[in-house]
Design a protein around this motif. Structure first.
Motif, PDB file in Angstrom:
ATOM      1  N   TRP A 103       0.635  -1.213  -0.129  1.00 52.59           N
ATOM      2  CA  TRP A 103       0.006   0.160  -0.009  1.00 52.59           C
ATOM      3  C   TRP A 103       1.001   1.155   0.067  1.00 52.59           C
ATOM      4  CZ3 TRP A 103      -0.128   2.964   4.695  1.00 52.59           C
ATOM      5  CH2 TRP A 103      -0.978   4.066   4.599  1.00 52.59           C
ATOM      6  N   LEU A 104       2.033   1.432   0.768  1.00 52.06           N
ATOM      7  CA  LEU A 104       2.897   2.633   0.816  1.00 52.06           C
ATOM      8  C   LEU A 104       3.313   2.532  -0.604  1.00 52.06           C
ATOM      9  CD1 LEU A 104       4.928   1.710   4.101  1.00 52.06           C
ATOM     10  CD2 LEU A 104       3.004   3.609   3.679  1.00 52.06           C
ATOM     11  N   GLN A 105       3.765   1.550  -1.297  1.00 51.79           N
ATOM     12  CA  GLN A 105       4.166   1.809  -2.609  1.00 51.79           C
ATOM     13  C   GLN A 105       3.183   2.219  -3.654  1.00 51.79           C
ATOM     14  OE1 GLN A 105       5.758  -2.329  -3.704  1.00 51.79           O
ATOM     15  NE2 GLN A 105       7.486  -1.891  -2.650  1.00 51.79           N
ATOM     16  N   GLN A 106       2.217   1.806  -3.509  1.00 55.09           N
ATOM     17  CA  GLN A 106       0.835   2.371  -4.246  1.00 55.09           C
ATOM     18  C   GLN A 106       0.993   3.991  -4.030  1.00 55.09           C
ATOM     19  OE1 GLN A 106      -2.258  -1.065  -5.291  1.00 55.09           O
ATOM     20  NE2 GLN A 106      -2.289  -0.160  -3.113  1.00 55.09           N
ATOM     21  N   VAL A 107       0.603   4.304  -2.830  1.00 57.71           N
ATOM     22  CA  VAL A 107       0.717   5.611  -2.343  1.00 57.71           C
ATOM     23  C   VAL A 107       1.913   6.482  -3.048  1.00 57.71           C
ATOM     24  CG1 VAL A 107       0.664   7.595  -0.602  1.00 57.71           C
ATOM     25  CG2 VAL A 107      -0.659   5.266  -0.188  1.00 57.71           C
ATOM     26  N   GLU A 108       2.833   6.164  -3.197  1.00 66.25           N
ATOM     27  CA  GLU A 108       4.223   6.509  -3.570  1.00 66.25           C
ATOM     28  C   GLU A 108       4.137   6.550  -4.981  1.00 66.25           C
ATOM     29  OE1 GLU A 108       6.911   4.290  -1.258  1.00 66.25           O
ATOM     30  OE2 GLU A 108       6.565   4.993   0.338  1.00 66.25           O
ATOM     31  N   ALA A 109       3.448   5.838  -5.714  1.00 63.72           N
ATOM     32  CA  ALA A 109       3.249   5.854  -7.170  1.00 63.72           C
ATOM     33  C   ALA A 109       2.004   6.869  -7.736  1.00 63.72           C
ATOM     34  CB  ALA A 109       2.857   4.525  -7.737  1.00 63.72           C
ATOM     35  N   LEU A 110       1.342   7.410  -6.740  1.00 66.27           N
ATOM     36  CA  LEU A 110       0.336   8.453  -7.166  1.00 66.27           C
ATOM     37  C   LEU A 110       0.999   9.680  -7.865  1.00 66.27           C
ATOM     38  CD1 LEU A 110      -2.015   8.337  -4.044  1.00 66.27           C
ATOM     39  CD2 LEU A 110      -2.396   7.547  -6.228  1.00 66.27           C
ATOM     40  N   PRO A 111       0.539  10.072  -9.112  1.00 67.23           N
ATOM     41  CA  PRO A 111       1.309  11.623  -9.577  1.00 67.23           C
ATOM     42  C   PRO A 111       1.481  12.668  -8.717  1.00 67.23           C
ATOM     43  CG  PRO A 111      -0.484  10.288 -11.077  1.00 67.23           C
ATOM     44  CD  PRO A 111      -0.645   9.620  -9.648  1.00 67.23           C
ATOM     45  N   GLY A 112       2.275  13.148  -8.582  1.00 69.18           N
ATOM     46  CA  GLY A 112       2.542  14.423  -7.893  1.00 69.18           C
ATOM     47  C   GLY A 112       3.181  13.958  -6.167  1.00 69.18           C
ATOM     48  N   PHE A 113       3.313  12.622  -5.983  1.00 70.22           N
ATOM     49  CA  PHE A 113       3.612  12.299  -4.660  1.00 70.22           C
ATOM     50  C   PHE A 113       5.048  12.977  -4.512  1.00 70.22           C
ATOM     51  CE2 PHE A 113       6.453   9.767  -2.182  1.00 70.22           C
ATOM     52  CZ  PHE A 113       5.635   9.487  -0.750  1.00 70.22           C
ATOM     53  N   VAL A 114       5.037  13.497  -3.227  1.00 70.58           N
ATOM     54  CA  VAL A 114       6.344  13.994  -2.510  1.00 70.58           C
ATOM     55  C   VAL A 114       6.560  13.153  -1.188  1.00 70.58           C
ATOM     56  CG1 VAL A 114       6.497  16.042  -3.858  1.00 70.58           C
ATOM     57  CG2 VAL A 114       5.333  16.148  -1.410  1.00 70.58           C
ATOM     58  N   GLY A 115       7.616  13.002  -0.758  1.00 71.29           N
ATOM     59  CA  GLY A 115       8.103  12.191   0.421  1.00 71.29           C
ATOM     60  C   GLY A 115       8.209  13.100   1.304  1.00 71.29           C
ATOM     61  N   MET A 116       8.492  12.525   2.556  1.00 69.28           N
ATOM     62  CA  MET A 116       8.721  13.361   3.952  1.00 69.28           C
ATOM     63  C   MET A 116      10.232  13.108   4.094  1.00 69.28           C
ATOM     64  SD  MET A 116       7.062  13.694   7.420  1.00 69.28           S
ATOM     65  CE  MET A 116       7.621  12.016   8.333  1.00 69.28           C
ATOM     66  N   PRO A 117      11.040  14.010   4.264  1.00 66.40           N
ATOM     67  CA  PRO A 117      12.525  13.851   4.561  1.00 66.40           C
ATOM     68  C   PRO A 117      12.814  12.640   5.744  1.00 66.40           C
ATOM     69  CG  PRO A 117      12.052  16.163   4.729  1.00 66.40           C
ATOM     70  CD  PRO A 117      10.877  15.499   4.631  1.00 66.40           C
ATOM     71  N   ARG A 118      13.824  11.974   5.260  1.00 63.25           N
ATOM     72  CA  ARG A 118      14.122  10.902   6.469  1.00 63.25           C
ATOM     73  C   ARG A 118      14.824  11.596   7.672  1.00 63.25           C
ATOM     74  NH1 ARG A 118      11.326   6.265   6.005  1.00 63.25           N
ATOM     75  NH2 ARG A 118      10.831   5.975   3.609  1.00 63.25           N
ATOM     76  N   SER A 119      14.618  10.932   8.823  1.00 59.01           N
ATOM     77  CA  SER A 119      15.346  11.316   9.957  1.00 59.01           C
ATOM     78  C   SER A 119      16.343  10.525  10.402  1.00 59.01           C
ATOM     79  CB  SER A 119      14.321  11.881  11.013  1.00 59.01           C
ATOM     80  OG  SER A 119      13.163  12.625  10.587  1.00 59.01           O
ATOM     81  N   PRO A 120      17.270  11.248  10.817  1.00 58.14           N
ATOM     82  CA  PRO A 120      18.434  10.106  11.519  1.00 58.14           C
ATOM     83  C   PRO A 120      17.966   9.560  12.690  1.00 58.14           C
ATOM     84  CG  PRO A 120      18.914  12.441  11.929  1.00 58.14           C
ATOM     85  CD  PRO A 120      17.673  12.636  10.981  1.00 58.14           C
ATOM     86  N   ASP A 121      18.619   8.656  13.024  1.00 59.61           N
ATOM     87  CA  ASP A 121      18.176   7.786  14.212  1.00 59.61           C
ATOM     88  C   ASP A 121      19.095   8.320  15.611  1.00 59.61           C
ATOM     89  OD1 ASP A 121      17.974   6.101  16.486  1.00 59.61           O
ATOM     90  OD2 ASP A 121      17.947   4.203  15.298  1.00 59.61           O
ATOM     91  N   ARG A 122      18.499   9.094  16.375  1.00 56.68           N
ATOM     92  CA  ARG A 122      19.117   9.657  17.375  1.00 56.68           C
ATOM     93  C   ARG A 122      19.043   8.918  18.738  1.00 56.68           C
ATOM     94  NH1 ARG A 122      17.238  15.744  15.533  1.00 56.68           N
ATOM     95  NH2 ARG A 122      18.430  15.690  13.848  1.00 56.68           N
ATOM     96  N   SER A 123      18.502   7.585  18.612  1.00 58.90           N
ATOM     97  CA  SER A 123      18.198   6.980  19.856  1.00 58.90           C
ATOM     98  C   SER A 123      19.266   6.589  20.920  1.00 58.90           C
ATOM     99  CB  SER A 123      17.460   5.566  19.466  1.00 58.90           C
ATOM    100  OG  SER A 123      18.394   4.786  18.799  1.00 58.90           O
TER     101      SER A 123
END
Length: 215
Positions: A193-213
């Motif tokens: 499902w995530l891949q389907q959303v990411e395939a929608l025309p105009g999709f933009v992702g959220m920046p990945r965040s570093p693991d600071r744990s």
């Protein structure tokens, strides 16, 4: 009738690393609407200043400004944008039938509860070092993801066989759940499902965040 277009770029007040803000930015992009980000320094208390409280007395992001119209709360903003600018889209983002609208609302509630206090809160611990009950957040994630998996094993999207606002509301923090230590490996339907959303025309992702744990 052609859909209305804003006379000037919309203004999105928030932070790019916030999933609540990203769901709005994502939908703006899917609708091909011009906007500019007004980033707020939450650490410095920008959301508690009088000028921002005049936009949202709750002092929360995101807030959208469309000319003289101000809308706060990410899910409320999605509904506003779908009604104002999504009318002639091929996709029915907010179903008109009562059952379809209820299904979207059901996932809005999940986004504001299990998702927000589960995967999203677990991510706060890893990314921002927040002092939270990590075990409780993981327990909520363990309640949410199997239900999503079951739903998405039966149909392509959360509320219907085509994408709706439910998918926009649930996408960001689900996609970034691994940043909080929540594995998506046991959930193949969720990952598809995530891949389907990411395939929608105009999709933009959220920046990945570093693991600071480990900081």
């Amino acid at each position: 009738m052609p859909r209305p277009l804003p006379t000037e770029p919309l203004v999105l007040y928030g932070l790019p690393l916030s999933g609540h803000c990203h769901r709005v930015a994502l939908f703006l992009s899917l609708l091909r609407l011009p906007f500019r980000y007004e980033e707020l320094d939450l650490a410095a208390g920008a959301h508690r200043q009088p000028d921002f409280l005049a936009l949202n007395p709750f002092g929360q992001i995101p807030v959208l400004k469309d000319g003289d119209t101000v809308v706060a709360d990410s899910n409320a903003i999605l509904v506003y944008l779908a009604g104002r600018y999504g009318a002639d889209e091929a996709i029915r983002w907010l179903p008109a039938d009562p059952l379809g609208a209820a299904e979207v609302q059901r996932w809005f509630s999940a986004a504001a509860s299990l998702l927000a206090f589960g995967p999203a809160r677990a991510r706060l611990k890893h990314v921002f070092g927040a002092d939270i009950d990590y075990a409780a957040a993981m327990a909520l994630a363990d309640r949410l993801l199997p239900v999503m998996e079951q739903t998405l094993s039966a149909r392509a999207y959360l509320a219907a066989d085509t994408p709706t606002l439910a998918d926009i509301a649930m996408y960001s923090y689900t996609a970034h759940a691994p940043e909080g230590g929540v594995s998506l490996r046991p959930y193949p339907a969720v990952r598809a499902w995530l891949q389907q959303v990411e395939a929608l025309p105009g999709f933009v992702g959220m920046p990945r965040s570093p693991d600071r744990s480990g900081d």
